[in-house]
Design an enzyme around this catalytic site. Structure first.
Site, PDB file in Angstrom:
ATOM      1  N   HIS A 178      91.452   8.696  49.176  1.00  0.00           N
ATOM      2  CA  HIS A 178      90.827   9.753  48.580  1.00  0.00           C
ATOM      3  C   HIS A 178      92.093  10.805  48.766  1.00  0.00           C
ATOM      4  CE1 HIS A 178      87.747  12.787  47.782  1.00  0.00           C
ATOM      5  NE2 HIS A 178      88.266  13.722  48.556  1.00  0.00           N
TER       6      HIS A 178
ATOM      7  N   ASP B 178      76.618  18.265  52.649  1.00  0.00           N
ATOM      8  CA  ASP B 178      77.832  19.019  52.139  1.00  0.00           C
ATOM      9  C   ASP B 178      77.658  19.608  50.643  1.00  0.00           C
ATOM     10  OD1 ASP B 178      80.730  18.992  51.860  1.00  0.00           O
ATOM     11  OD2 ASP B 178      80.295  17.657  50.181  1.00  0.00           O
TER      12      ASP B 178
ATOM     13  N   LYS C 268      81.097  12.244  52.977  1.00  0.00           N
ATOM     14  CA  LYS C 268      80.933  11.566  51.829  1.00  0.00           C
ATOM     15  C   LYS C 268      81.545  10.173  51.868  1.00  0.00           C
ATOM     16  CE  LYS C 268      82.595  15.152  49.781  1.00  0.00           C
ATOM     17  NZ  LYS C 268      83.158  16.266  48.920  1.00  0.00           N
TER      18      LYS C 268
ATOM     19  N   ARG D 100      80.578  27.641  50.764  1.00  0.00           N
ATOM     20  CA  ARG D 100      81.859  27.750  51.054  1.00  0.00           C
ATOM     21  C   ARG D 100      82.667  28.513  49.721  1.00  0.00           C
ATOM     22  NH1 ARG D 100      83.854  22.446  52.552  1.00  0.00           N
ATOM     23  NH2 ARG D 100      85.846  23.275  52.592  1.00  0.00           N
TER      24      ARG D 100
ATOM     25  N   SER E 285      83.628  17.700  55.260  1.00  0.00           N
ATOM     26  CA  SER E 285      82.925  17.750  53.892  1.00  0.00           C
ATOM     27  C   SER E 285      83.670  16.272  53.271  1.00  0.00           C
ATOM     28  CB  SER E 285      83.656  18.541  53.028  1.00  0.00           C
ATOM     29  OG  SER E 285      83.490  18.553  51.522  1.00  0.00           O
TER      30      SER E 285
HETATM   31  N1  URA Z   1      87.166  18.321  48.642  1.00  0.00           N
HETATM   32  C1  URA Z   1      86.029  18.131  49.136  1.00  0.00           C
HETATM   33  O1  URA Z   1      85.308  17.067  48.834  1.00  0.00           O
HETATM   34  N2  URA Z   1      85.524  19.007  50.196  1.00  0.00           N
HETATM   35  C2  URA Z   1      86.527  19.984  50.637  1.00  0.00           C
HETATM   36  O2  URA Z   1      85.889  20.839  51.374  1.00  0.00           O
HETATM   37  C3  URA Z   1      87.703  20.411  49.963  1.00  0.00           C
HETATM   38  C4  URA Z   1      88.006  19.208  49.065  1.00  0.00           C
END
Ligand code: URA
Length: 435
Positions: free
Chosen positions: A82, A161, A187, A168, A183
């Site tokens: 990621h 999230d 995932k 946010r 976050s």
């Molecule tokens: N990418 C994400 O999935 N979450 C964040 O908080 C910042 C970047």
């Protein structure tokens, strides 16, 4: 405890325990805690931070807010990669194909582009027919049969999230390492992986600015991921200029194909080889990084990576012929050169400005509802350290005939700096943090 009591503890610099955090995340997900209290707690976390145990507890609660993909029927360790996002960052596409070609399963849940950064899903969808919305059972089946599958976030993986991120975004609390780590990791863990290679971008095109904050984020992700029982390695990588030479969805698929043929730009190839090799080590199919790099390079040389990309494309409903004939990808109506305003060496680049220019040409979105033009984008003819003469093309804009170019030109006019000598070389991999 009432939400205001949790807010008070955090406001005053205290630590929340796992039970308090769980209650908070449950209340957010069910809608019992109103947005104003959630926002206040997010701001208190932004200002006071969270320790490792709090961040692990937050991430666990976010995972528990939804369902988890079950990949246990697939043999071996499952590894994902990621990135925090960048400009021209198409690494995931050649990397997933190469790692799967080396026998390691890659379940990948990716995102869409927003603002100056691109998204893997938009790039893949520039291939006619490519489906990124597979339901989880089909996702699991594709990983089992093909070795890799790349899809978008589903509503039932880590729904907390989605809610927290939306708040946010509108309360100036995005750039906070524990909130970013929870976050991303919630995932990733919900997708059922065993190990993760994390690419934290740093530089003019990264969303989190400042090398030290990026290093802190990378460390937090490694610590928290390890606390969740995942094997995690984080890379700190350069985003002071776009990665490779192509920015824009179909253009980046074409460059990914070039990379798998061994003809890609060297910064992209280096990053792909480094991170893919780390994934083989994390999966346990290679013990040491050097032989792992050699296996990945071999999968480029012998064409098995390219063949695997074709299999992935076909399995997800796309036209596999684009892999042999990238000219089948959407092509822009116009190509307009952007001439250099000066002579000299390129000494600095504003990667964010290049990303915003690509967005203005139609390659990206200003808001999540925007439609994108898959053929639009920018090809970089000059990058850091290159010599250029005044009037020579710095970039090439690809766009529809009707697209106005003023906004893209305005961004690009501040994207390059010139000097009489090339800047010191900067490696693409700036650091590696092991779990
Ligand atoms: N990418 C994400 O999935 N979450 C964040 O908080 C910042 C970047």
């Amino acid at each position: 405890m009432r939400p205001q009591d949790l807010i008070r503890i955090k406001r005053d610099g205290g630590a929340l325990n796992a039970e308090q955090i769980r209650a908070f995340v449950r209340g957010v997900t069910s809608g019992e805690i109103p947005d104003y209290q959630t926002s206040a707690l997010l701001m208190a976390i932004f200002l006071r931070g969270m320790n490792r145990d709090e961040t692990v507890a937050l991430t666990r609660s976010m995972i528990e807010s939804g369902s988890r993909a079950d990949l246990s029927s697939i043999p071996g360790l499952k590894v994902d990669k990621h990135s925090t996002g960048g400009v021209g960052d198409k690494t995931s596409i050649p990397l997933a194909a190469l790692v799967a070609a080396c026998g390691v399963s890659v379940p990948m849940i990716s995102g869409r582009g927003l603002g100056h950064t691109g998204g893997t899903l938009d790039k893949l969808e520039s291939i006619k027919g490519f489906r990124t919305n597979l339901p989880i059972p089909e996702f699991v089946d594709t990983v089992r049969k093909v070795g890799a599958c790349l899809i978008g976030q589903t509503a039932d993986l880590a729904p907390a999230d989605k809610k927290l991120y939306a708040l946010r975004d509108v309360t100036a609390t995005v750039e906070c390492p524990p909130l970013i780590a929870s976050s991303i990791l919630s995932k990733k863990a919900a997708e059922g992986i065993d190990a993760l290679v994390m690419d934290v971008k740093t530089g003019s095109g990264s969303f989190l600015k400042g090398l030290e904050r990026c290093r802190e984020l990378a460390r937090t992700i490694v610590e928290v991921g390890t606390g969740l029982g995942l094997r995690v390695v984080a890379f700190l990588t350069d985003m002071d200029q776009p990665l490779g030479r192509a920015v824009g969805n179909a253009l980046e698929i074409e460059e990914s194909i070039e990379c798998l043929k061994g003809k890609g730009p060297s910064d992209l190839e280096t990053l792909v080889v480094e991170m893919a090799a780390e994934m083989l080590v994390l999966a346990g199919t290679a013990k040491l990084i050097d032989p792992a790099r050699e296996r990945i390079r071999f999968a480029i040389r012998d064409g098995t990576g390219l063949k695997k990309l074709r299999e992935i494309v076909v399995a997800q409903g796309g036209n596999g012929k684009v892999v042999e004939e990238p000219s089948r990808l959407p092509q822009a109506e116009r190509s307009t050169p952007f001439p250099s305003p000066s002579s000299g060496f390129v000494t600095a680049m504003d990667a964010e400005a290049v990303g915003l220019a690509a967005m203005a040409l139609g390659a990206g979105r200003r808001t999540v509802e925007d439609r994108i033009d898959p053929a639009a984008g920018i090809l970089l003819r000059k990058k850091l350290g290159d010599r250029v003469e005044k009037g020579e093309p710095l970039l090439e804009l690809r766009h529809a005939e009707a697209t106005p170019l003023e906004e893209a030109r305005a961004f690009l006019s501040r994207a390059y700096r010139f000097g009489s000598a090339p800047p010191p070389g900067r490696p693409v991999v700036l650091g590696r943090i092991l779990g």
